[in-house]
Scaffold this motif. Structure first.
Motif, PDB file in Angstrom:
ATOM      1  N   LEU A  59       0.832  -1.216   0.000  1.00  8.31           N
ATOM      2  CA  LEU A  59       0.000   0.000   0.000  1.00  8.31           C
ATOM      3  C   LEU A  59       0.860   1.256   0.000  1.00  8.31           C
ATOM      4  O   LEU A  59       0.398   2.340  -0.323  1.00  8.31           O
ATOM      5  CB  LEU A  59      -0.910   0.039   1.236  1.00  8.31           C
ATOM      6  N   GLY A  60       2.099   1.097   0.392  1.00  6.56           N
ATOM      7  CA  GLY A  60       3.027   2.224   0.484  1.00  6.56           C
ATOM      8  C   GLY A  60       4.070   1.867   1.512  1.00  6.56           C
ATOM      9  O   GLY A  60       3.755   1.262   2.536  1.00  6.56           O
ATOM     10  N   SER A  61       5.312   2.217   1.236  1.00  6.04           N
ATOM     11  CA  SER A  61       6.387   1.842   2.143  1.00  6.04           C
ATOM     12  C   SER A  61       6.178   2.451   3.521  1.00  6.04           C
ATOM     13  O   SER A  61       5.719   3.583   3.657  1.00  6.04           O
ATOM     14  CB  SER A  61       7.726   2.313   1.591  1.00  6.04           C
ATOM     15  N   THR A  62       6.543   1.687   4.542  1.00  5.21           N
ATOM     16  CA  THR A  62       6.501   2.207   5.909  1.00  5.21           C
ATOM     17  C   THR A  62       7.854   2.811   6.281  1.00  5.21           C
ATOM     18  O   THR A  62       8.090   3.118   7.435  1.00  5.21           O
ATOM     19  CB  THR A  62       6.123   1.092   6.903  1.00  5.21           C
ATOM     20  N   GLY A  63       8.727   2.965   5.303  1.00 10.11           N
ATOM     21  CA  GLY A  63      10.005   3.662   5.522  1.00 10.11           C
ATOM     22  C   GLY A  63       9.708   5.151   5.621  1.00 10.11           C
ATOM     23  O   GLY A  63       9.280   5.768   4.653  1.00 10.11           O
ATOM     24  N   ILE A  64       9.903   5.725   6.825  1.00 14.16           N
ATOM     25  CA  ILE A  64       9.480   7.115   7.050  1.00 14.16           C
ATOM     26  C   ILE A  64      10.615   8.113   6.845  1.00 14.16           C
ATOM     27  O   ILE A  64      10.450   9.298   7.082  1.00 14.16           O
ATOM     28  CB  ILE A  64       8.870   7.292   8.464  1.00 14.16           C
ATOM     29  N   GLY A  65      11.770   7.623   6.397  1.00 14.62           N
ATOM     30  CA  GLY A  65      12.896   8.524   6.156  1.00 14.62           C
ATOM     31  C   GLY A  65      13.919   8.453   7.272  1.00 14.62           C
ATOM     32  O   GLY A  65      13.670   7.866   8.328  1.00 14.62           O
ATOM     33  N   GLN A  66      15.097   9.033   7.032  1.00 10.18           N
ATOM     34  CA  GLN A  66      16.191   9.066   8.021  1.00 10.18           C
ATOM     35  C   GLN A  66      16.636   7.668   8.445  1.00 10.18           C
ATOM     36  O   GLN A  66      17.085   7.476   9.572  1.00 10.18           O
ATOM     37  CB  GLN A  66      15.772   9.835   9.287  1.00 10.18           C
ATOM     38  N   GLU A 120      -2.354   5.619  17.907  1.00 11.07           N
ATOM     39  CA  GLU A 120      -1.687   6.253  19.045  1.00 11.07           C
ATOM     40  C   GLU A 120      -0.229   5.773  19.127  1.00 11.07           C
ATOM     41  O   GLU A 120       0.690   6.563  19.319  1.00 11.07           O
ATOM     42  CB  GLU A 120      -2.454   5.921  20.323  1.00 11.07           C
ATOM     43  N   LEU A 121      -0.018   4.466  18.961  1.00 12.19           N
ATOM     44  CA  LEU A 121       1.340   3.925  19.014  1.00 12.19           C
ATOM     45  C   LEU A 121       2.191   4.427  17.855  1.00 12.19           C
ATOM     46  O   LEU A 121       3.353   4.766  18.027  1.00 12.19           O
ATOM     47  CB  LEU A 121       1.301   2.396  19.003  1.00 12.19           C
ATOM     48  N   LEU A 122       1.598   4.477  16.662  1.00 13.17           N
ATOM     49  CA  LEU A 122       2.343   4.990  15.508  1.00 13.17           C
ATOM     50  C   LEU A 122       2.776   6.424  15.767  1.00 13.17           C
ATOM     51  O   LEU A 122       3.894   6.817  15.444  1.00 13.17           O
ATOM     52  CB  LEU A 122       1.493   4.908  14.229  1.00 13.17           C
ATOM     53  N   SER A 123       1.904   7.201  16.386  1.00 15.32           N
ATOM     54  CA  SER A 123       2.274   8.594  16.645  1.00 15.32           C
ATOM     55  C   SER A 123       3.349   8.684  17.727  1.00 15.32           C
ATOM     56  O   SER A 123       4.262   9.490  17.627  1.00 15.32           O
ATOM     57  CB  SER A 123       1.032   9.441  16.938  1.00 15.32           C
ATOM     58  N   GLN A 124       3.272   7.826  18.753  1.00 17.87           N
ATOM     59  CA  GLN A 124       4.343   7.796  19.773  1.00 17.87           C
ATOM     60  C   GLN A 124       5.686   7.440  19.132  1.00 17.87           C
ATOM     61  O   GLN A 124       6.714   8.038  19.446  1.00 17.87           O
ATOM     62  CB  GLN A 124       4.050   6.732  20.842  1.00 17.87           C
ATOM     63  N   LEU A 125       5.656   6.457  18.231  1.00 18.89           N
ATOM     64  CA  LEU A 125       6.896   6.028  17.575  1.00 18.89           C
ATOM     65  C   LEU A 125       7.440   7.135  16.680  1.00 18.89           C
ATOM     66  O   LEU A 125       8.632   7.428  16.702  1.00 18.89           O
ATOM     67  CB  LEU A 125       6.644   4.765  16.748  1.00 18.89           C
ATOM     68  N   ALA A 126       6.558   7.749  15.905  1.00 17.96           N
ATOM     69  CA  ALA A 126       6.997   8.813  14.996  1.00 17.96           C
ATOM     70  C   ALA A 126       7.639   9.947  15.794  1.00 17.96           C
ATOM     71  O   ALA A 126       8.673  10.494  15.407  1.00 17.96           O
ATOM     72  CB  ALA A 126       5.814   9.313  14.167  1.00 17.96           C
ATOM     73  N   GLU A 127       7.038  10.261  16.937  1.00 12.01           N
ATOM     74  CA  GLU A 127       7.568  11.326  17.785  1.00 12.01           C
ATOM     75  C   GLU A 127       8.967  10.968  18.292  1.00 12.01           C
ATOM     76  O   GLU A 127       9.891  11.768  18.219  1.00 12.01           O
ATOM     77  CB  GLU A 127       6.615  11.534  18.960  1.00 12.01           C
ATOM     78  N   LYS A 128       9.122   9.736  18.795  1.00 12.20           N
ATOM     79  CA  LYS A 128      10.434   9.305  19.294  1.00 12.20           C
ATOM     80  C   LYS A 128      11.470   9.310  18.168  1.00 12.20           C
ATOM     81  O   LYS A 128      12.590   9.761  18.345  1.00 12.20           O
ATOM     82  CB  LYS A 128      10.350   7.883  19.874  1.00 12.20           C
ATOM     83  N   PHE A 129      11.068   8.795  17.006  1.00 11.12           N
ATOM     84  CA  PHE A 129      12.013   8.660  15.899  1.00 11.12           C
ATOM     85  C   PHE A 129      12.303   9.992  15.222  1.00 11.12           C
ATOM     86  O   PHE A 129      13.199  10.093  14.401  1.00 11.12           O
ATOM     87  CB  PHE A 129      11.528   7.620  14.893  1.00 11.12           C
ATOM     88  N   ASN A 130      11.560  11.010  15.568  1.00  6.40           N
ATOM     89  CA  ASN A 130      11.807  12.349  15.047  1.00  6.40           C
ATOM     90  C   ASN A 130      13.016  12.973  15.734  1.00  6.40           C
ATOM     91  O   ASN A 130      13.568  13.952  15.260  1.00  6.40           O
ATOM     92  CB  ASN A 130      10.576  13.226  15.305  1.00  6.40           C
ATOM     93  N   ASP A 131      13.399  12.402  16.866  1.00  4.54           N
ATOM     94  CA  ASP A 131      14.507  12.905  17.660  1.00  4.54           C
ATOM     95  C   ASP A 131      15.802  12.236  17.175  1.00  4.54           C
ATOM     96  O   ASP A 131      16.053  11.067  17.455  1.00  4.54           O
ATOM     97  CB  ASP A 131      14.226  12.570  19.137  1.00  4.54           C
ATOM     98  N   HIS A 132      16.607  12.987  16.420  1.00  2.00           N
ATOM     99  CA  HIS A 132      17.821  12.413  15.826  1.00  2.00           C
ATOM    100  C   HIS A 132      18.784  11.890  16.887  1.00  2.00           C
ATOM    101  O   HIS A 132      19.421  10.861  16.687  1.00  2.00           O
ATOM    102  CB  HIS A 132      18.525  13.454  14.945  1.00  2.00           C
TER     103      HIS A 132
END
Length: 155
Positions: A59-66, A120-132
């Protein structure tokens, strides 16, 4: 209001924090995740997990970058959310949005009917992974225990 019972700390068990795994491709990474989930929760079907992860990727890669991917899928007969954290020895092509190889994966296997928890979990993960800095700390871990502790430490 968030459901406090579903946090990264609650869904990740130490045996599913896997450090510096050598995998050669996106397909192999998804197979490995399915194998590990099945070993940890034998009632869950390894083939079904793999097929559902692959179907979700189509459906689309779950690779969010970085260098980060959050593969996830819903699963029949699954009664709890399962998280799997994997760092790779070397990045693999993952069709990520920035075309960078992925070396940091957090997979989520969620019950078929879970919707808000899943988001909710996806957003928690995205937030954590936003922190380089946080991502670099995960990448510097050299064993499963330190990887687990780093991921589940609340800052």
């Amino acid at each position: 209001m968030t459901d406090s019972s579903l946090t990264i700390q609650n869904i990740l068990v130490p045996e599913l924090a896997l450090c510096r795994v050598a995998l050669s491709s996106k397909k192999r990474a998804l197979e490995y995740i399915a194998e590990q989930v099945h070993q940890s929760a034998p009632e869950l079907n390894e083939t079904q997990i793999f097929n559902n992860l692959v179907a979700r990727e189509r459906l689309g890669s779950t690779g969010i970058g970085q260098g980060i991917a959050i593969p996830h899928c819903r699963l029949e007969d699954c009664d709890k959310v399962v998280g799997v954290l994997v760092t790779l020895e070397e990045g693999v092509a993952f069709d990520a949005i920035d075309n960078q190889p992925v070396d940091l994966l957090f997979a989520l296997i969620v019950p078929k009917e879970a919707t808000s928890e899943h988001l909710e979990l996806l957003s928690q993960l995205a937030e954590k992974f936003n922190d380089h800095r946080f991502c670099n700390e995960l990448r510097q871990c050299t064993d499963n225990t330190s990887l687990y502790n780093q991921m589940t430490e609340t800052s």
